[in-house]
Write an enzyme that holds these catalytic residues in place. Structure first.
Site, mmCIF file in Angstrom:
data_model
loop_
_atom_site.group_PDB
_atom_site.id
_atom_site.type_symbol
_atom_site.label_atom_id
_atom_site.label_comp_id
_atom_site.label_asym_id
_atom_site.label_seq_id
_atom_site.Cartn_x
_atom_site.Cartn_y
_atom_site.Cartn_z
ATOM 1 N N ARG A 242 0.940 -1.549 0.342
ATOM 2 C CA ARG A 242 -0.302 -0.065 0.148
ATOM 3 C C ARG A 242 1.139 1.191 0.339
ATOM 4 N NH1 ARG A 242 -3.063 -3.727 -1.291
ATOM 5 N NH2 ARG A 242 -4.963 -2.970 -0.956
ATOM 6 N N GLU A 271 -4.218 7.814 -4.994
ATOM 7 C CA GLU A 271 -4.176 6.843 -6.795
ATOM 8 C C GLU A 271 -5.928 7.230 -6.717
ATOM 9 O OE1 GLU A 271 -4.093 2.483 -5.523
ATOM 10 O OE2 GLU A 271 -1.899 3.196 -4.951
ATOM 11 N N HIS A 290 -1.125 -0.096 -9.642
ATOM 12 C CA HIS A 290 -1.770 -0.919 -9.254
ATOM 13 C C HIS A 290 -2.355 -1.996 -9.293
ATOM 14 C CE1 HIS A 290 -4.152 -1.087 -4.314
ATOM 15 N NE2 HIS A 290 -3.877 -1.803 -5.268
#
Length: 345
Positions: A242, A271, A290
């Site tokens: 993360r 993000e 991601h």
């Protein structure tokens, strides 16, 4: 008539309404007591009207807040298609008698392969060599010598399922494996062929540092300016966990000043990453949205693990990997469970 109804968030679909990847819906088709459908629209934060009428949801990207559950009484479970759950307000789930469970088994191999992909990309200087060919600057080639992995030190911040799988599949590369994890005993690590060390020692020793720990209060900015200063100037940093585990501003400055050799990042503090972010202008960092682990294998695995959990729930049984176990003993959740048990009979 189906007695258990599942809603699936629309981010599993392409704009044309077709599935992006197989998520194992054929498993649900084998259970006539279960009905499923996709949400009619995608919202980044789920609203109560999207949840009404469902016993459970299978969810990828959307967030769930306390407001999401206002007036929602039937919902019993959120099945997260992934191992993280930072986008779900667990306290609000528990207060609303809703369990949240994840799919940790499904992510282990795909994400371990992703770490290996980043490791090999960095060690072989793939991005720089690709640029050399595209720009026709072959004379630069000697400036980007690759790095052999035999006897190098690879350190993992975290020694959970993904990190263990990574060390297992990468063992033939013959590097030294070390890890920092306060929840793992030295004996347990040793059985995996991994030496357990303190975080500072890992950062000082490792040629490659891979971050594979969850985002908790205790791991927020676990790696900041001080920790980055401990790394070798020849070292690389990989983050597939993360974004906020690493202080992104401190890392950006570190990369700009070439205080470490490079990094590979699949996750960021915010993000999506702003296209104008300073990281995007650096040639010593590999960036992924991601999604470095997005493969057909991953999506099928996520779907299967979530669906098998929901099939269990529809039969009045508890799914694996519940991340808010306090909800299990609440009278409201127990009533939902009793209804599923009665329906099964």
């Amino acid at each position: 008539m189906a007695s258990f109804k599942i809603g699936i968030t629309r981010d599993f679909l392409n704009p044309d309404g077709e599935l992006k990847a197989d998520i194992g819906l054929d498993l649900l088709d084998q259970h006539p007591q279960i009905e499923y459908e996709f949400f009619k629209e995608y919202k980044s934060v789920v609203t109560p009207d999207q949840l009404l009428g469902y016993d459970a949801v299978i969810s990828l990207y959307p967030s769930y807040t306390k407001e999401s559950f206002k007036g929602v009484t039937r919902l019993a479970a959120i099945a997260r298609a992934g191992v993280g759950y930072n986008n779900v307000d667990l306290a609000a789930c528990t207060e609303s008698d809703i369990i949240c469970f994840t799919a940790p088994k499904a992510v282990r191999r795909p994400m371990a392969v992703s770490i290996l992909t980043f490791l090999l990309t960095l060690s072989s200087r793939v991005m720089e060599k690709d640029r050399i060919v595209r720009q026709g600057t072959w004379e630069e080639t000697p400036n980007y010598m690759g790095i052999g992995l035999v006897n190098k030190v690879v350190g993992s911040v975290g020694l959970g399922g993904i990190a263990r799988e990574f060390f297992s599949i990468a063992k033939p590369l013959k590097f030294k494996a070390i890890a920092y994890d306060p929840y793992v005993s030295p004996e347990e690590a040793q059985a995996l062929g991994v030496e357990l060390v303190e975080l500072d020692a890992l950062l000082q020793q490792a040629d490659f540092v891979s971050v594979s720990c969850p985002l908790l209060d205790s791991t927020y900015h676990l790696i900041g300016e001080r920790e980055l200063s401990l790394m070798k100037p020849t070292a690389f940093l990989i983050n597939t966990s993360r974004g906020p585990v690493i202080d992104q501003q401190a890392l950006t400055v570190c990369l700009e000043e070439r205080r470490i050799q490079g990094a590979a990042l699949d996750v960021f503090e915010t993000e999506p990453l702003d296209p104008d972010d300073r990281l995007t202008r650096l040639d010593n960092v590999v960036l992924a949205p991601h999604a470095i682990g997005f493969t057909d294998e991953l999506f099928r695995g996520l779907g299967e693990e979530d669906i098998r959990g929901l099939i269990r729930l529809s039969q009045g049984l508890i799914p694996d990997s519940v991340v808010n176990p306090a909800a299990l003993t609440r009278p409201g959740f127990q009533q939902k469970l009793a209804r599923y048990q009665a329906t099964k009979r």
